[in-house]
Design an enzyme around this catalytic site. Structure first.
Site, PDB file in Angstrom:
ATOM      1  N   SER A   1      -5.658 -14.010   2.586  1.00  0.00           N
ATOM      2  CA  SER A   1      -6.689 -13.216   1.918  1.00  0.00           C
ATOM      3  C   SER A   1      -7.033 -13.872   0.590  1.00  0.00           C
ATOM      4  CB  SER A   1      -6.224 -11.767   1.697  1.00  0.00           C
ATOM      5  OG  SER A   1      -5.273 -11.672   0.662  1.00  0.00           O
ATOM      6  N   ASN A   2      -8.312 -13.824   0.252  1.00  0.00           N
ATOM      7  CA  ASN A   2      -8.790 -14.300  -1.048  1.00  0.00           C
ATOM      8  C   ASN A   2      -8.460 -15.771  -1.318  1.00  0.00           C
ATOM      9  OD1 ASN A   2      -9.671 -11.520  -2.161  1.00  0.00           O
ATOM     10  ND2 ASN A   2      -7.551 -11.193  -1.525  1.00  0.00           N
TER      11      ASN A   2
ATOM     12  N   PHE B   1     -14.209  -3.322  -8.305  1.00  0.00           N
ATOM     13  CA  PHE B   1     -13.716  -1.962  -8.558  1.00  0.00           C
ATOM     14  C   PHE B   1     -14.456  -1.277  -9.712  1.00  0.00           C
ATOM     15  CE2 PHE B   1      -9.985  -4.092  -6.594  1.00  0.00           C
ATOM     16  CZ  PHE B   1      -9.916  -3.318  -5.441  1.00  0.00           C
TER      17      PHE B   1
ATOM     18  N   GLY C   1     -19.124  -4.172  -7.651  1.00  0.00           N
ATOM     19  CA  GLY C   1     -18.478  -5.373  -8.157  1.00  0.00           C
ATOM     20  C   GLY C   1     -16.985  -5.247  -7.949  1.00  0.00           C
TER      21      GLY C   1
ATOM     22  N   TYR D   1       0.835  -1.200   0.000  1.00  0.00           N
ATOM     23  CA  TYR D   1       0.000   0.000   0.000  1.00  0.00           C
ATOM     24  C   TYR D   1       0.874   1.256   0.000  1.00  0.00           C
ATOM     25  CZ  TYR D   1      -4.041  -2.923   1.279  1.00  0.00           C
ATOM     26  OH  TYR D   1      -5.042  -3.867   1.300  1.00  0.00           O
TER      27      TYR D   1
ATOM     28  N   TRP E   1     -13.647  -6.992   2.354  1.00  0.00           N
ATOM     29  CA  TRP E   1     -13.080  -5.779   1.776  1.00  0.00           C
ATOM     30  C   TRP E   1     -13.967  -5.288   0.628  1.00  0.00           C
ATOM     31  CZ3 TRP E   1     -11.416  -5.960  -3.355  1.00  0.00           C
ATOM     32  CH2 TRP E   1     -11.019  -7.204  -3.882  1.00  0.00           C
ATOM     33  N   SER E   2     -13.839  -4.000   0.323  1.00  0.00           N
ATOM     34  CA  SER E   2     -14.705  -3.326  -0.655  1.00  0.00           C
ATOM     35  C   SER E   2     -16.181  -3.545  -0.330  1.00  0.00           C
ATOM     36  CB  SER E   2     -14.398  -3.785  -2.086  1.00  0.00           C
ATOM     37  OG  SER E   2     -13.207  -3.208  -2.547  1.00  0.00           O
TER      38      SER E   2
END
Length: 311
Positions: free
Chosen positions: A152-153, A228, A226, A52, A220-221
């Site tokens: 993650s994911n 981004f 959808g 990040y 997240w999001s």
């Protein structure tokens, strides 16, 4: 702010998390105001990643420079970071022992802390060797540099593959999830329904797997329609959904964004909502959704209004 003990840990965590991926260009005062607003609302869980920022560890370093945390202040926070994505000559993924160790050491130096409460492997690495991950996790745990580990994911089978060598509990799996992007929930609602795309097992029982194995799903999001492609809140693409959200926001006397948070936190899986805003007012508004007691009828009404089928 609703809190819970994260399975596999000794952490009392809020169900809303402040993501700090957009603070690179913020001033010291802006970063401090953002974090103070979050903590005042009970959001004491902060999410970082080594990629990040405009350069590796950029946002982690910006956070440390602005906050200048004392040891007692650090102890009041749960700080999570992620490693595994390489931008140089990429992007590509690297879960090698060397990269994990290097990534964590870089995060600790940038954050100005001796330890991470949680380290996540950032997205799956197709070339992962579980024994290398286990070696890195063992070394980091023994040195006191990382207290808990997650991913993650990751799919259930990818987590099972890691667990063939990793001995520490996998305590979190950070996944994209919102009212309008919820295949991990939608598939289960319409399982085995003929000619219904929603029933295709794209998530392979991911949410149930995490519940069965004591893995906290971090969404997240949570406001993205959808992948981004813009938020659903206030979007002309989702008039029916926004009408329901606005009605419920008025009923519970909260901003609309709080209803989007509440849809996730209402789920009995005790999921966390990772918000990425740098606007203090939106942090406060999001926190208001932490423990809104949506009824089953309201939860399913939002689900249907988002375009999902309840057979």
């Amino acid at each position: 702010m609703k809190t819970f003990t994260m399975p596999g840990t000794d952490l009392t965590a809020p169900n809303v998390v402040l993501g700090l991926m957009r603070i690179q260009d913020k001033t010291d005062d802006e970063v401090r105001t953002l974090v103070r607003t979050a903590t005042d609302a009970g959001i004491t869980f902060l999410d970082h990643a080594d990629i990040y920022g405009s350069q590796t560890h950029g946002c982690e370093r910006r956070f440390a420079e602005a906050m200048q945390l004392s040891s007692s202040q650090r102890e009041q926070l749960i700080i999570q970071s992620k490693t595994g994505i390489v931008r140089e000559n990429g992007p590509y993924f690297d879960f090698s022992y060397e990269h994990i160790i290097s990534g964590v050491n870089g995060s600790l130096e940038a954050l100005g802390t001796d330890y991470l409460d949680i380290l996540l492997l950032h997205r799956p690495d197709a070339l992962v060797e579980p024994e290398e991950v286990a070696r890195a996790f063992d070394e980091l745990a023994a040195a006191g540099k990382v207290r808990h580990f997650g991913v993650s994911n990751h799919t259930p089978r990818q987590i099972d593959l890691l667990k063939t060598a990793v001995t520490q509990p996998i305590v979190a799996n950070q996944m994209q999830l919102s009212i309008t992007h919820s295949p991990m929930i939608a598939q289960g609602v319409a399982a085995n329904m003929q000619n219904l795309d929603q029933s295709i097992a794209r998530e392979d029982g991911l949410l149930d797997y995490c519940r069965l194995n004591g893995i906290t799903v971090q969404a997240w999001s949570p406001f993205q329609a959808g992948f981004f492609d813009g938020p659903f809140l206030g979007s002309e693409r989702y008039p029916e959904l926004n009408a329901v959200i606005d009605r419920l926001a008025a009923k519970y006397d909260v901003p609309a964004i709080a209803i989007a948070v509440a849809w996730i936190t209402r789920h009995p899986a005790q999921m966390q909502v990772v918000i990425g805003t740098t606007t203090p007012e939106r942090v406060t508004a999001s926190a208001a959704g932490s423990d809104i007691p949506l009824t089953r009828a309201e939860w399913y009404e939002l689900f249907r209004a988002a375009g999902y089928t309840v057979p």
